[in-house]
Write a protein that holds these residues in place. Structure first.
Motif, mmCIF file in Angstrom:
data_model
loop_
_atom_site.group_PDB
_atom_site.id
_atom_site.type_symbol
_atom_site.label_atom_id
_atom_site.label_comp_id
_atom_site.label_asym_id
_atom_site.label_seq_id
_atom_site.Cartn_x
_atom_site.Cartn_y
_atom_site.Cartn_z
ATOM 1 N N PHE A 138 0.820 -1.208 0.000
ATOM 2 C CA PHE A 138 0.000 0.000 0.000
ATOM 3 C C PHE A 138 0.860 1.267 0.000
ATOM 4 C CE2 PHE A 138 -2.404 -3.412 1.832
ATOM 5 C CZ PHE A 138 -3.696 -3.250 1.364
ATOM 6 N N ALA A 139 2.179 1.090 -0.082
ATOM 7 C CA ALA A 139 3.097 2.232 0.025
ATOM 8 C C ALA A 139 3.757 2.543 -1.306
ATOM 9 C CB ALA A 139 4.149 1.940 1.084
ATOM 10 N N ASP A 140 2.972 2.496 -2.381
ATOM 11 C CA ASP A 140 3.551 2.715 -3.704
ATOM 12 C C ASP A 140 3.966 4.162 -3.954
ATOM 13 O OD1 ASP A 140 0.968 3.656 -3.753
ATOM 14 O OD2 ASP A 140 0.272 2.305 -5.325
ATOM 15 N N ASP A 141 3.653 5.075 -3.031
ATOM 16 C CA ASP A 141 4.068 6.459 -3.193
ATOM 17 C C ASP A 141 5.397 6.755 -2.508
ATOM 18 O OD1 ASP A 141 2.790 5.928 -0.821
ATOM 19 O OD2 ASP A 141 1.694 7.811 -0.705
ATOM 20 N N LEU A 142 6.053 5.731 -1.966
ATOM 21 C CA LEU A 142 7.368 5.929 -1.367
ATOM 22 C C LEU A 142 8.413 6.062 -2.467
ATOM 23 C CD1 LEU A 142 7.711 3.530 1.687
ATOM 24 C CD2 LEU A 142 7.419 5.999 1.687
ATOM 25 N N GLY A 143 9.356 6.961 -2.263
ATOM 26 C CA GLY A 143 10.425 7.155 -3.229
ATOM 27 C C GLY A 143 11.189 8.412 -2.890
ATOM 28 N N PRO A 144 12.172 8.788 -3.699
ATOM 29 C CA PRO A 144 12.928 10.012 -3.440
ATOM 30 C C PRO A 144 12.002 11.219 -3.301
ATOM 31 C CG PRO A 144 13.986 8.709 -5.151
ATOM 32 C CD PRO A 144 12.668 8.053 -4.875
ATOM 33 N N GLY A 145 12.218 12.005 -2.277
ATOM 34 C CA GLY A 145 11.389 13.179 -2.025
ATOM 35 C C GLY A 145 10.252 12.932 -1.065
ATOM 36 N N SER A 146 9.921 11.669 -0.800
ATOM 37 C CA SER A 146 8.853 11.357 0.152
ATOM 38 C C SER A 146 9.453 11.159 1.539
ATOM 39 C CB SER A 146 8.082 10.105 -0.274
ATOM 40 O OG SER A 146 8.933 8.971 -0.292
ATOM 41 N N GLY A 156 9.666 -5.631 15.464
ATOM 42 C CA GLY A 156 9.929 -6.535 14.359
ATOM 43 C C GLY A 156 9.449 -5.995 13.030
ATOM 44 N N ILE A 157 8.185 -5.560 12.959
ATOM 45 C CA ILE A 157 7.649 -5.003 11.721
ATOM 46 C C ILE A 157 8.282 -3.650 11.431
ATOM 47 C CG2 ILE A 157 5.570 -4.091 10.615
ATOM 48 C CD1 ILE A 157 3.965 -6.232 12.004
ATOM 49 N N GLY A 158 8.387 -2.797 12.449
ATOM 50 C CA GLY A 158 8.941 -1.466 12.248
ATOM 51 C C GLY A 158 10.346 -1.494 11.683
ATOM 52 N N THR A 159 11.184 -2.418 12.164
ATOM 53 C CA THR A 159 12.549 -2.543 11.653
ATOM 54 C C THR A 159 12.545 -2.799 10.155
ATOM 55 O OG1 THR A 159 13.426 -3.357 13.757
ATOM 56 C CG2 THR A 159 14.635 -3.965 11.770
ATOM 57 N N LEU A 160 11.668 -3.686 9.695
ATOM 58 C CA LEU A 160 11.607 -4.015 8.275
ATOM 59 C C LEU A 160 11.009 -2.878 7.451
ATOM 60 C CD1 LEU A 160 10.429 -7.731 8.578
ATOM 61 C CD2 LEU A 160 12.758 -6.877 8.231
ATOM 62 N N LEU A 161 10.020 -2.171 7.997
ATOM 63 C CA LEU A 161 9.434 -1.049 7.271
ATOM 64 C C LEU A 161 10.446 0.082 7.081
ATOM 65 C CD1 LEU A 161 5.872 -0.863 8.888
ATOM 66 C CD2 LEU A 161 6.511 -1.847 6.671
ATOM 67 N N VAL A 162 11.270 0.329 8.107
ATOM 68 C CA VAL A 162 12.340 1.327 7.976
ATOM 69 C C VAL A 162 13.263 0.949 6.823
ATOM 70 C CG1 VAL A 162 14.468 2.169 9.064
ATOM 71 C CG2 VAL A 162 12.317 2.179 10.340
ATOM 72 N N GLN A 163 13.679 -0.306 6.772
ATOM 73 C CA GLN A 163 14.594 -0.752 5.725
ATOM 74 C C GLN A 163 13.951 -0.648 4.346
ATOM 75 O OE1 GLN A 163 15.848 -4.690 6.887
ATOM 76 N NE2 GLN A 163 16.672 -3.964 8.838
ATOM 77 N N TYR A 164 12.683 -1.028 4.251
ATOM 78 C CA TYR A 164 11.994 -0.960 2.961
ATOM 79 C C TYR A 164 11.907 0.483 2.466
ATOM 80 C CZ TYR A 164 8.480 -1.526 -0.657
ATOM 81 O OH TYR A 164 7.820 -1.514 -1.857
ATOM 82 N N ALA A 165 11.498 1.392 3.354
ATOM 83 C CA ALA A 165 11.372 2.795 2.962
ATOM 84 C C ALA A 165 12.723 3.386 2.584
ATOM 85 C CB ALA A 165 10.745 3.592 4.105
ATOM 86 N N ARG A 166 13.740 3.041 3.336
ATOM 87 C CA ARG A 166 15.088 3.517 3.028
ATOM 88 C C ARG A 166 15.543 2.993 1.667
ATOM 89 N NH1 ARG A 166 18.911 0.835 6.851
ATOM 90 N NH2 ARG A 166 18.832 -0.738 5.215
ATOM 91 N N ASN A 167 15.294 1.703 1.388
ATOM 92 C CA ASN A 167 15.664 1.117 0.096
ATOM 93 C C ASN A 167 14.928 1.779 -1.061
ATOM 94 O OD1 ASN A 167 17.275 -0.668 1.494
ATOM 95 N ND2 ASN A 167 15.857 -2.390 1.360
ATOM 96 N N ALA A 168 13.712 2.282 -0.792
ATOM 97 C CA ALA A 168 12.932 2.958 -1.831
ATOM 98 C C ALA A 168 13.410 4.387 -2.080
ATOM 99 C CB ALA A 168 11.454 2.970 -1.440
ATOM 100 N N GLY A 169 14.321 4.875 -1.265
ATOM 101 C CA GLY A 169 14.852 6.218 -1.436
ATOM 102 C C GLY A 169 14.119 7.284 -0.657
ATOM 103 N N ALA A 170 13.189 6.886 0.212
ATOM 104 C CA ALA A 170 12.423 7.862 0.994
ATOM 105 C C ALA A 170 13.230 8.346 2.187
ATOM 106 C CB ALA A 170 11.126 7.226 1.485
ATOM 107 N N GLY A 171 12.898 9.538 2.679
ATOM 108 C CA GLY A 171 13.375 9.957 3.986
ATOM 109 C C GLY A 171 12.612 9.191 5.046
ATOM 110 N N VAL A 172 13.281 8.836 6.146
ATOM 111 C CA VAL A 172 12.639 7.993 7.147
ATOM 112 C C VAL A 172 12.827 8.579 8.538
ATOM 113 C CG1 VAL A 172 12.398 5.665 8.091
ATOM 114 C CG2 VAL A 172 13.167 5.967 5.728
ATOM 115 N N VAL A 173 11.707 8.755 9.238
ATOM 116 C CA VAL A 173 11.704 9.145 10.646
ATOM 117 C C VAL A 173 11.193 7.946 11.434
ATOM 118 C CG1 VAL A 173 10.706 10.678 12.384
ATOM 119 C CG2 VAL A 173 11.306 11.577 10.116
ATOM 120 N N GLY A 174 11.991 7.475 12.387
ATOM 121 C CA GLY A 174 11.603 6.313 13.179
ATOM 122 C C GLY A 174 11.301 6.702 14.612
#
Length: 327
Positions: A138-146, A156-174
């Protein structure tokens, strides 16, 4: 074999380490010598007699646990003999039995463990990982600039979501509670790790972003933390809800905002996953991502005999990553 048994619903102390008969695989089943068994927040609710999303409570006495990894040591009739001796991981579905030295399950549920994963990591991906894979559909809008804000980012889930968002090029606040967890979140590669127990934490996020709004909030927490995180979203921002641990499985519910929030567990997730068995589709995706090194699960390990301590730690939100029991 030794196993953890529950004879009466109630507190964590009701989980007892006992010697029980070895299980025997039925036709179509295998038996696994368990090297790691997953512990889920739902397990703590079931232990207290709250069935949560499951159709019914297990009959007592029961051996809790629905995620296992280990080596196949026995086969039921009709099972492909090539499974014998393989390292495997499986989600047991609605059937309990994971907190044990031996567990049985249908051969159709098995996945071979990738060579570069240990059993505890494989257990993390078969349950927590498959949920994370369902959420990111459901996070297809993640990418550079997001900008993604991840609640419970040390979990457990949060750790993986951080990595996924980072891999997509998004800025990440945890977001995480306390300095120990916040340090873990920072080490996982976020742009900003924030302790949500500190007063005024949203202002710290706004200052870091320099007035730029968040694009997406990943929320498995609910409550006041979710309310403040959603306020960081800009126009068109989205709030993906997959749990409400702050309210508890027993009561309450998610924090939802019309036109902004979307509950992503259940039928909508399965429809996006596709295939004849959507859960298996998500399990395969999770194991593939871990095997490729794109997602690395965080694991907190307890000895099998200390299952009660593992439950207490999980319920009090003192754990980081996926909680796993090791016989």
């Amino acid at each position: 074999m030794h196993a953890i048994r529950l004879h009466a619903f109630g507190p964590a102390e009701n989980l007892t380490h006992e010697e029980v008969e070895d299980p025997v695989p039925a036709p179509g089943q295998v038996r696994i010598t368990v090297a790691a068994a997953g512990v889920h927040l739902l397990d703590t609710a079931l232990r207290e007699g709250v069935r949560g999303p499951l159709p019914e409570l297990p009959a007592l006495p029961t051996v809790p646990g629905r995620e296992v990894a280990g080596t196949v040591d026995a086969l039921g009739d009709g099972v492909d003999p090539s499974w014998l001796g393989k390292r495997v991981v499986a989600h047991l579905g609605f059937a309990p039995g994971g907190y044990a030295e031996l567990a049985v399950t249908d051969a159709a549920r098995l996945h071979e463990i990738p060579e570069n994963l240990d059993p505890a990591q494989a257990v993390a991906m078969i349950g927590t990982g498959r949920t994370a894979m369902g959420i990111v559909q459901f996070a297809d809008d993640l990418g550079p600039g997001s900008v993604a804000v991840v609640l419970a980012a040390a979990g457990g889930i949060g750790t993986l979501l951080v990595q996924y968002a980072r891999n997509a090029g998004a800025g990440v606040v945890g977001l995480a509670g306390g300095p120990r967890k916040t340090a873990r979140v920072q080490a996982n590669g976020v742009d900003l790790a924030v302790d949500y127990t500190e007063p005024g934490w949203p202002d710290k996020v706004r200052a870091f972003l320099g007035g730029r709004p968040a694009t997406l909030v990943f929320d498995g927490v609910g409550g006041d933390t979710a309310r403040e995180a959603v306020a960081l979203l800009g126009p068109g921002g989205r709030h993906l809800v997959f749990g409400w641990s702050a309210e508890g499985i027993r009561d309450g519910g998610p924090y939802l905002v019309d036109g902004v929030s979307e509950q992503v567990l259940g039928p909508a997730m399965f429809a996006r996953a596709g295939g004849p068995d959507p859960l298996r589709t998500l399990e395969l995706r999770a194991l593939t991502e871990a095997a490729a090194g794109r997602l690395v699960p965080a694991v907190e390990r307890f000895p099998l005999a200390e299952a009660a301590a593992a439950h207490r730690a999980l319920e009090s939100r003192r754990t980081t990553g996926k909680v796993v029991l090791e016989p």
